[in-house]
Design a protein around this motif. Structure first.
Motif, PDB file in Angstrom:
ATOM      1  N   ALA A 195       9.193  45.978  -5.978  1.00  0.00           N
ATOM      2  CA  ALA A 195       9.507  45.029  -4.908  1.00  0.00           C
ATOM      3  C   ALA A 195       8.300  44.166  -4.566  1.00  0.00           C
ATOM      4  CB  ALA A 195       9.999  45.775  -3.673  1.00  0.00           C
ATOM      5  N   ARG A 196       7.118  44.763  -4.560  1.00  0.00           N
ATOM      6  CA  ARG A 196       5.905  43.982  -4.299  1.00  0.00           C
ATOM      7  C   ARG A 196       5.720  42.907  -5.370  1.00  0.00           C
ATOM      8  NH1 ARG A 196       1.644  47.195  -1.137  1.00  0.00           N
ATOM      9  NH2 ARG A 196       2.812  48.939  -0.260  1.00  0.00           N
ATOM     10  N   ALA A 197       5.970  43.277  -6.625  1.00  0.00           N
ATOM     11  CA  ALA A 197       5.840  42.302  -7.708  1.00  0.00           C
ATOM     12  C   ALA A 197       6.892  41.208  -7.592  1.00  0.00           C
ATOM     13  CB  ALA A 197       5.955  43.011  -9.057  1.00  0.00           C
ATOM     14  N   LEU A 198       8.100  41.563  -7.182  1.00  0.00           N
ATOM     15  CA  LEU A 198       9.151  40.557  -6.991  1.00  0.00           C
ATOM     16  C   LEU A 198       8.746  39.557  -5.913  1.00  0.00           C
ATOM     17  CD1 LEU A 198      12.195  42.948  -7.271  1.00  0.00           C
ATOM     18  CD2 LEU A 198      12.019  40.781  -8.507  1.00  0.00           C
ATOM     19  N   GLN A 231       9.836  45.902 -14.804  1.00  0.00           N
ATOM     20  CA  GLN A 231       9.702  44.465 -15.089  1.00  0.00           C
ATOM     21  C   GLN A 231      10.779  43.630 -14.398  1.00  0.00           C
ATOM     22  OE1 GLN A 231       9.631  44.368 -19.404  1.00  0.00           O
ATOM     23  NE2 GLN A 231       7.482  44.970 -19.469  1.00  0.00           N
ATOM     24  N   LEU A 232      11.139  44.025 -13.193  1.00  0.00           N
ATOM     25  CA  LEU A 232      12.181  43.300 -12.472  1.00  0.00           C
ATOM     26  C   LEU A 232      11.723  41.902 -12.064  1.00  0.00           C
ATOM     27  CD1 LEU A 232      13.660  46.112 -10.194  1.00  0.00           C
ATOM     28  CD2 LEU A 232      14.341  45.421 -12.509  1.00  0.00           C
ATOM     29  N   ALA A 233      10.415  41.730 -11.838  1.00  0.00           N
ATOM     30  CA  ALA A 233       9.918  40.403 -11.468  1.00  0.00           C
ATOM     31  C   ALA A 233      10.161  39.388 -12.571  1.00  0.00           C
ATOM     32  CB  ALA A 233       8.428  40.480 -11.120  1.00  0.00           C
ATOM     33  N   ASP A 234      10.076  39.819 -13.825  1.00  0.00           N
ATOM     34  CA  ASP A 234      10.367  38.912 -14.940  1.00  0.00           C
ATOM     35  C   ASP A 234      11.836  38.512 -14.928  1.00  0.00           C
ATOM     36  OD1 ASP A 234       7.739  39.061 -15.778  1.00  0.00           O
ATOM     37  OD2 ASP A 234       8.127  40.540 -17.344  1.00  0.00           O
ATOM     38  N   ILE A 260      22.870  52.151 -13.181  1.00  0.00           N
ATOM     39  CA  ILE A 260      21.862  53.198 -13.215  1.00  0.00           C
ATOM     40  C   ILE A 260      20.891  53.080 -14.395  1.00  0.00           C
ATOM     41  CG2 ILE A 260      21.496  55.693 -13.446  1.00  0.00           C
ATOM     42  CD1 ILE A 260      22.631  55.001 -10.740  1.00  0.00           C
ATOM     43  N   ASP A 261      21.426  52.951 -15.605  1.00  0.00           N
ATOM     44  CA  ASP A 261      20.616  53.163 -16.808  1.00  0.00           C
ATOM     45  C   ASP A 261      19.468  52.189 -16.972  1.00  0.00           C
ATOM     46  OD1 ASP A 261      22.276  55.226 -17.362  1.00  0.00           O
ATOM     47  OD2 ASP A 261      23.303  54.283 -19.051  1.00  0.00           O
ATOM     48  N   TYR A 262      19.675  50.934 -16.590  1.00  0.00           N
ATOM     49  CA  TYR A 262      18.631  49.920 -16.766  1.00  0.00           C
ATOM     50  C   TYR A 262      17.344  50.343 -16.076  1.00  0.00           C
ATOM     51  CZ  TYR A 262      16.760  45.127 -17.092  1.00  0.00           C
ATOM     52  OH  TYR A 262      16.009  44.016 -17.381  1.00  0.00           O
ATOM     53  N   PHE A 263      17.481  51.052 -14.981  1.00  0.00           N
ATOM     54  CA  PHE A 263      16.318  51.476 -14.194  1.00  0.00           C
ATOM     55  C   PHE A 263      15.758  52.804 -14.694  1.00  0.00           C
ATOM     56  CE2 PHE A 263      19.334  49.059 -11.633  1.00  0.00           C
ATOM     57  CZ  PHE A 263      18.550  47.970 -11.293  1.00  0.00           C
TER      58      PHE A 263
END
Length: 360
Positions: free
Chosen positions: A166-169, A113-116, A72-75
């Motif tokens: 999700a779009r960035a991923l 910044q999930l894409a990174d 949970i926390d990371y998000f």
């Protein structure tokens, strides 16, 4: 689209956190370690997890979710508008107390910044990568607020944030994204809301989408009991390509439910019990796969553990993954099918695949 073997093996997401890493992450939250040092620790651990998965024969790997302290926390800590007053923790795995005093801003951009994170993982493996993130329904249930008319409005607001991520991923090359909803089994009456939110997350993101629903896995204990029939018929409206479910611990009596309810897309078949330290044999894994093949064509099965591996010792997790790969290979050798398939399923050809010809 990346090619993988028939009955491809993968993981659900998380990987064991060694004790030394637990201590270092806790030191960070107690102010005894810099963020730069923590980032180095994360990157080293991710590269080790990728190596372990490939050594075990896993076809589709993950980053082990090793940057994340829990599910949970990371998000929540990165979503603009979410307030976390005390960022210290006694133990890194503890949950933050998150709250809202006003609605989430409808800002553009990708603050998580999930894409990174995906790009780092993809740069350190030649294998296909599954990238997972916690879904909006579960995230919303760890936020205290009284600013939305209903909890459902908050769920949908978080879903819009995740859609931008999700779009960035996808733009960075991700092909397989998984939404994890570990809280959903505890609120079966809310499945329609969860599906509505999932469809916001996946909207106009042209990747293969998986949805993982389990019965909880905090400290290797289930939080709820039940059967997957609660997902139907609502989940049939979910714009996802795979359901990733736990079966090894619970048994396989829910598989006929999926077939009877009309699920004609892929199934991530849990064949490894992550809540037990007992290591399955390849023969046991193979038998579990064969049982599933009586109901689901091989072209629609992905082979995975029940849930994440975080709570297992590293040596046990590695042995379980090796047994899973060997068991899948045993069954793969018995099939009269092409040796490879796409990560995404062809629903029309799947309907004709019931003659999977397992030689017992």
């Amino acid at each position: 689209m990346t090619r993988v073997p028939v009955l491809p093996t993968t993981v659900v997401g998380s990987y064991p956190v060694p004790e030394w890493m637990e201590r270092l992450k806790t030191d960070y939250f107690r102010g005894r370690m810099s963020r730069a040092q923590l980032l180095d620790v994360h990157e080293m651990a991710i590269k080790a997890a990728l190596h372990d998965q490939r050594q075990a024969g896993i076809d589709i790997v993950s980053d082990g979710e090793l940057r994340r302290d829990n599910d949970i926390d990371y998000f929540l800590a990165r979503i603009p508008g979410v307030e976390i007053k005390d960022t210290a923790k006694d133990f890194y795995f503890d949950y933050y107390e998150a709250s809202l005093s006003e609605p989430l801003p409808e800002a553009e951009g990708t603050p998580l910044q999930l894409a990174d994170d995906y790009a780092f993982t993809a740069a350190h493996t030649a294998a296909p990568v599954k990238f997972s993130f916690t879904g909006p329904f579960s995230l919303a249930h760890r936020v205290t607020e009284d600013v939305y008319r209903s909890r459902g409005d908050l769920v949908l607001a978080i879903a819009r944030v995740l859609n931008r991520e999700a779009r960035a991923l996808a733009a960075r090359g991700a092909e397989l994204l998984q939404i994890d909803e570990p809280f959903l089994a505890g609120y079966p009456e809310a499945v329609d809301l969860a599906v509505e939110a999932i469809n916001i997350v996946t909207a106009e993101v042209p990747v293969t989408w998986a949805l993982h629903v389990c019965y909880g896995n905090r400290y290797a204990r289930p939080l709820w009991q039940g059967h997957y029939d609660f997902l139907f018929p609502a989940v049939l409206e979910a714009r996802v390509d795979q359901l990733v479910l736990e079966f090894a611990r619970k048994g396989y009596q829910d598989l006929p439910v999926l077939r009877k309810s009309g699920w004609d897309r892929d199934i991530g078949l849990g064949v490894i019990d992550v809540k037990s330290g007992e290591i399955e044999t390849p023969d046991l894994v193979a038998d579990r796969i064969r049982r599933a093949l009586d109901l689901v064509p091989a072209s629609r099965l992905i082979i995975n553990p029940d849930c994440g591996l975080r709570n297992l010792p590293g040596s046990v997790a590695r042995a379980k993954l090796s047994a899973m790969s060997e068991g899948a290979a045993l069954v793969r050798g018995e099939l009269s099918l092409p040796t490879e398939t796409d990560l995404s399923a062809d629903a029309e050809s799947d309907a004709k695949e019931n003659s999977h010809a397992v030689h017992r």
